[in-house]
Write a protein that holds these residues in place. Structure first.
Motif, mmCIF file in Angstrom:
data_model
loop_
_atom_site.group_PDB
_atom_site.id
_atom_site.type_symbol
_atom_site.label_atom_id
_atom_site.label_comp_id
_atom_site.label_asym_id
_atom_site.label_seq_id
_atom_site.Cartn_x
_atom_site.Cartn_y
_atom_site.Cartn_z
ATOM 1 N N GLU A 104 -2.194 -5.789 -2.582
ATOM 2 C CA GLU A 104 -3.396 -4.975 -2.464
ATOM 3 C C GLU A 104 -3.436 -3.917 -3.579
ATOM 4 O O GLU A 104 -4.460 -3.716 -4.230
ATOM 5 C CB GLU A 104 -3.359 -4.272 -1.099
ATOM 6 N N VAL A 105 -2.288 -3.282 -3.794
ATOM 7 C CA VAL A 105 -2.199 -2.269 -4.845
ATOM 8 C C VAL A 105 -2.461 -2.921 -6.209
ATOM 9 O O VAL A 105 -3.237 -2.404 -7.022
ATOM 10 C CB VAL A 105 -0.808 -1.575 -4.834
ATOM 11 N N ALA A 106 -1.830 -4.074 -6.445
ATOM 12 C CA ALA A 106 -2.013 -4.776 -7.722
ATOM 13 C C ALA A 106 -3.485 -5.105 -7.923
ATOM 14 O O ALA A 106 -4.010 -5.016 -9.039
ATOM 15 C CB ALA A 106 -1.159 -6.038 -7.745
ATOM 16 N N ASP A 107 -4.155 -5.486 -6.840
ATOM 17 C CA ASP A 107 -5.558 -5.860 -6.894
ATOM 18 C C ASP A 107 -6.436 -4.674 -7.295
ATOM 19 O O ASP A 107 -7.267 -4.776 -8.198
ATOM 20 C CB ASP A 107 -5.953 -6.387 -5.505
ATOM 21 N N VAL A 108 -6.223 -3.544 -6.620
ATOM 22 C CA VAL A 108 -7.045 -2.368 -6.912
ATOM 23 C C VAL A 108 -6.798 -1.880 -8.344
ATOM 24 O O VAL A 108 -7.711 -1.413 -9.019
ATOM 25 C CB VAL A 108 -6.765 -1.224 -5.903
ATOM 26 N N LEU A 109 -5.538 -2.010 -8.813
ATOM 27 C CA LEU A 109 -5.202 -1.492 -10.143
ATOM 28 C C LEU A 109 -5.353 -2.542 -11.242
ATOM 29 O O LEU A 109 -5.075 -2.257 -12.411
ATOM 30 C CB LEU A 109 -3.764 -0.961 -10.156
ATOM 31 N N GLY B 114 -6.012 -4.713 -14.264
ATOM 32 C CA GLY B 114 -6.624 -4.380 -15.544
ATOM 33 C C GLY B 114 -6.396 -2.947 -15.963
ATOM 34 O O GLY B 114 -6.717 -2.561 -17.082
ATOM 35 N N VAL B 115 -5.832 -2.136 -15.066
ATOM 36 C CA VAL B 115 -5.584 -0.732 -15.396
ATOM 37 C C VAL B 115 -4.087 -0.461 -15.455
ATOM 38 O O VAL B 115 -3.595 0.164 -16.386
ATOM 39 C CB VAL B 115 -6.211 0.207 -14.334
ATOM 40 N N ALA B 116 -3.364 -0.942 -14.442
ATOM 41 C CA ALA B 116 -1.925 -0.675 -14.381
ATOM 42 C C ALA B 116 -1.239 -1.768 -13.589
ATOM 43 O O ALA B 116 -1.870 -2.468 -12.800
ATOM 44 C CB ALA B 116 -1.669 0.668 -13.715
ATOM 45 N N ASP B 117 0.058 -1.864 -13.834
ATOM 46 C CA ASP B 117 0.839 -2.901 -13.185
ATOM 47 C C ASP B 117 1.854 -2.223 -12.258
ATOM 48 O O ASP B 117 2.634 -1.400 -12.718
ATOM 49 C CB ASP B 117 1.586 -3.648 -14.303
ATOM 50 N N PRO B 118 1.839 -2.532 -10.964
ATOM 51 C CA PRO B 118 2.852 -1.911 -10.118
ATOM 52 C C PRO B 118 4.249 -2.453 -10.437
ATOM 53 O O PRO B 118 4.387 -3.632 -10.775
ATOM 54 C CB PRO B 118 2.439 -2.284 -8.686
ATOM 55 N N PHE B 119 5.263 -1.601 -10.363
ATOM 56 C CA PHE B 119 6.631 -2.074 -10.539
ATOM 57 C C PHE B 119 7.000 -2.978 -9.371
ATOM 58 O O PHE B 119 6.482 -2.819 -8.264
ATOM 59 C CB PHE B 119 7.600 -0.886 -10.604
ATOM 60 N N GLN B 120 7.884 -3.940 -9.653
ATOM 61 C CA GLN B 120 8.363 -4.839 -8.586
ATOM 62 C C GLN B 120 9.058 -4.051 -7.476
ATOM 63 O O GLN B 120 8.885 -4.319 -6.303
ATOM 64 C CB GLN B 120 9.366 -5.860 -9.156
ATOM 65 N N THR B 121 9.876 -3.108 -7.897
ATOM 66 C CA THR B 121 10.652 -2.336 -6.930
ATOM 67 C C THR B 121 9.745 -1.418 -6.130
ATOM 68 O O THR B 121 8.919 -0.703 -6.703
ATOM 69 C CB THR B 121 11.708 -1.469 -7.646
ATOM 70 N N ILE B 122 9.911 -1.441 -4.831
ATOM 71 C CA ILE B 122 9.168 -0.555 -3.947
ATOM 72 C C ILE B 122 10.179 0.391 -3.307
ATOM 73 O O ILE B 122 11.240 -0.043 -2.858
ATOM 74 C CB ILE B 122 8.447 -1.379 -2.858
ATOM 75 N N ILE B 123 9.871 1.681 -3.323
ATOM 76 C CA ILE B 123 10.783 2.653 -2.719
ATOM 77 C C ILE B 123 10.414 2.833 -1.245
ATOM 78 O O ILE B 123 9.275 3.177 -0.926
ATOM 79 C CB ILE B 123 10.706 4.022 -3.447
ATOM 80 N N ARG B 124 11.388 2.578 -0.410
ATOM 81 C CA ARG B 124 11.095 2.581 1.029
ATOM 82 C C ARG B 124 10.905 3.979 1.614
ATOM 83 O O ARG B 124 11.386 4.969 1.069
ATOM 84 C CB ARG B 124 12.215 1.889 1.789
ATOM 85 N N GLU B 125 10.206 4.006 2.722
ATOM 86 C CA GLU B 125 10.088 5.223 3.529
ATOM 87 C C GLU B 125 11.466 5.492 4.135
ATOM 88 O O GLU B 125 12.013 4.656 4.859
ATOM 89 C CB GLU B 125 9.057 4.956 4.635
ATOM 90 N N ALA B 126 12.059 6.599 3.770
ATOM 91 C CA ALA B 126 13.387 6.946 4.298
ATOM 92 C C ALA B 126 13.556 8.450 4.198
ATOM 93 O O ALA B 126 14.419 8.958 3.492
ATOM 94 C CB ALA B 126 14.480 6.216 3.517
ATOM 95 N N GLY B 127 12.680 9.164 4.896
ATOM 96 C CA GLY B 127 12.635 10.626 4.789
ATOM 97 C C GLY B 127 13.954 11.287 5.166
ATOM 98 O O GLY B 127 14.394 12.227 4.498
ATOM 99 N N ALA B 128 14.595 10.799 6.232
ATOM 100 C CA ALA B 128 15.827 11.447 6.699
ATOM 101 C C ALA B 128 16.938 11.295 5.669
ATOM 102 O O ALA B 128 17.666 12.256 5.371
ATOM 103 C CB ALA B 128 16.262 10.839 8.037
ATOM 104 N N ALA B 129 17.059 10.103 5.093
ATOM 105 C CA ALA B 129 18.103 9.872 4.083
ATOM 106 C C ALA B 129 17.855 10.768 2.874
ATOM 107 O O ALA B 129 18.775 11.387 2.331
ATOM 108 C CB ALA B 129 18.120 8.397 3.672
#
Ligand SMILES: Nc1ncnc2c1ncn2[C@@H]1O[C@H](COP(=O)(O)OP(=O)(O)OP(=O)(O)O)[C@@H](O)[C@H]1O
Ligand SMILES: [Mg+2]
Length: 295
Positions: free
Chosen positions: A201-206, A208-223
């Protein structure tokens, strides 16, 4: 256009989009790998300065960059780790930003101290941590003089409108800065399929403008918060945690978050990916220059 060599700007994005998290953790990993990094904090809140464990008030409170830009002094850098020095932000960062609004040659006076430092050969890379978009003249100047741009986004997850705003901002950038990509931050790791969908979805919206990195940083607020409390980078905290046995954890009531190692690994992967994109961009820029020269 003037470009500060080997500079990477972490920016664009509203408050809390993880700019500082990204700037500091990447700087920490790269310096631990032997790259000599200058982390330049351009935010009056001095968050990056604090994340690396420095007290802004004990180190000029933003005076160093102000004095370099306004009075031509050599830019003072403060050591934070092996291979990592910091341009400390603070109260005076605001004074500097206001001053830069009033002058015409802002780009030149801002870029010069950094160019001089890079020419000295003391650093391999400068990482700029920007304040929220639109909040400071310093952010605009870094965008205009930076070589590469990395943009964090945590808004795409539940807010595609936020991403569209970002795409528009990127499209209308008045700068030669090379956009290396967008990093998706704070994405729930519990639903792998959802992660893949979100990325698409992110790649779709972006597109022609930008390329999302393969790596996704997870939600891990406590860590993340634990590492901050310990005054360590995530990779340092994860390394320390790996030395604590389960029995020690129980006897001393330390609770190490289960997702800490995964979160640290993701930052390592991201740092590698950014390295790869920089190498690719360098090659393309060199080829373009060679083609230009051969004409
Ligand atoms: N992996 C993660 N999971 C969940 N929360 C995180 C994670 N990493 C960082 N955070 C939290 O996200 C918040 C925003 O981080 P950060 O300070 O990096 O944003 P910022 O874009 O620099 O904000 P500002 O615009 O105010 O400078 C912080 O409260 C931090 O604790
Ligand atoms: Mg910040």
């Amino acid at each position: 256009m003037r470009t500060i060599p080997s500079s990477i700007v972490i920016g664009i994005g509203k408050g809390g989009s993880c700019k500082t998290t990204l700037a500091t953790q990447l700087s920490g990993i790269w310096s631990s790998e032997g790259k000599r990094i200058l982390l330049a904090d351009l935010d009056v809140q001095a968050s990056a300065t604090k994340v690396v464990g420095l007290d802004p008030r004990a180190h000029g409170d933003g005076r160093h960059l102000m004095d370099a830009v306004m009075y031509g002094d050599d830019l003072v850098t403060v050591p934070a780790r092996e291979n990592l020095e910091v341009v400390v932000a603070g109260r005076h960062t605001k004074t500097l930003s206001h001053h830069l609004v009033t002058i015409d040659n802002g780009i030149d006076v801002f870029a010069y101290p950094f160019e001089k430092l890079m020419a000295s050969g003391r650093f391999d890379r400068i990482v700029f941590d920007l304040p929220p978009s639109g909040s400071s003249r310093l952010a605009d100047l870094a965008m205009q003089t930076g070589k590469y741009l990395v943009v964090p986004t945590s808004s795409g997850v539940d807010n595609i409108d936020g991403l569209r705003v970002l795409a528009e901002e990127l499209e209308t950038l008045e700068s030669d800065i090379v956009l290396l990509g967008v990093v998706m931050m704070k994405i729930l790791a519990s639903a792998p399929r959802k992660r893949v969908e979100t990325r698409a979805e992110v790649a779709d919206v972006l597109a022609g403008v930008a390329d999302p990195f393969q790596t996704i940083i997870r939600e891990a607020g406590a860590a993340y918060d634990d590492s901050r409390r310990a005054g360590l980078f995530l990779h340092e905290y994860a390394e320390w945690a790996s030395t604590v046995s389960v029995s020690d954890q129980i006897s001393s009531r330390i609770k190490i978050p289960a997702n800490l190692a995964d979160l640290a690994r993701e930052f390592y992967e991201l740092a590698d990916e950014v390295d790869d994109r920089i190498a690719l961009a360098e090659r393309l820029l060199a080829e373009a220059e060679a083609a230009e020269a051969g004409r």
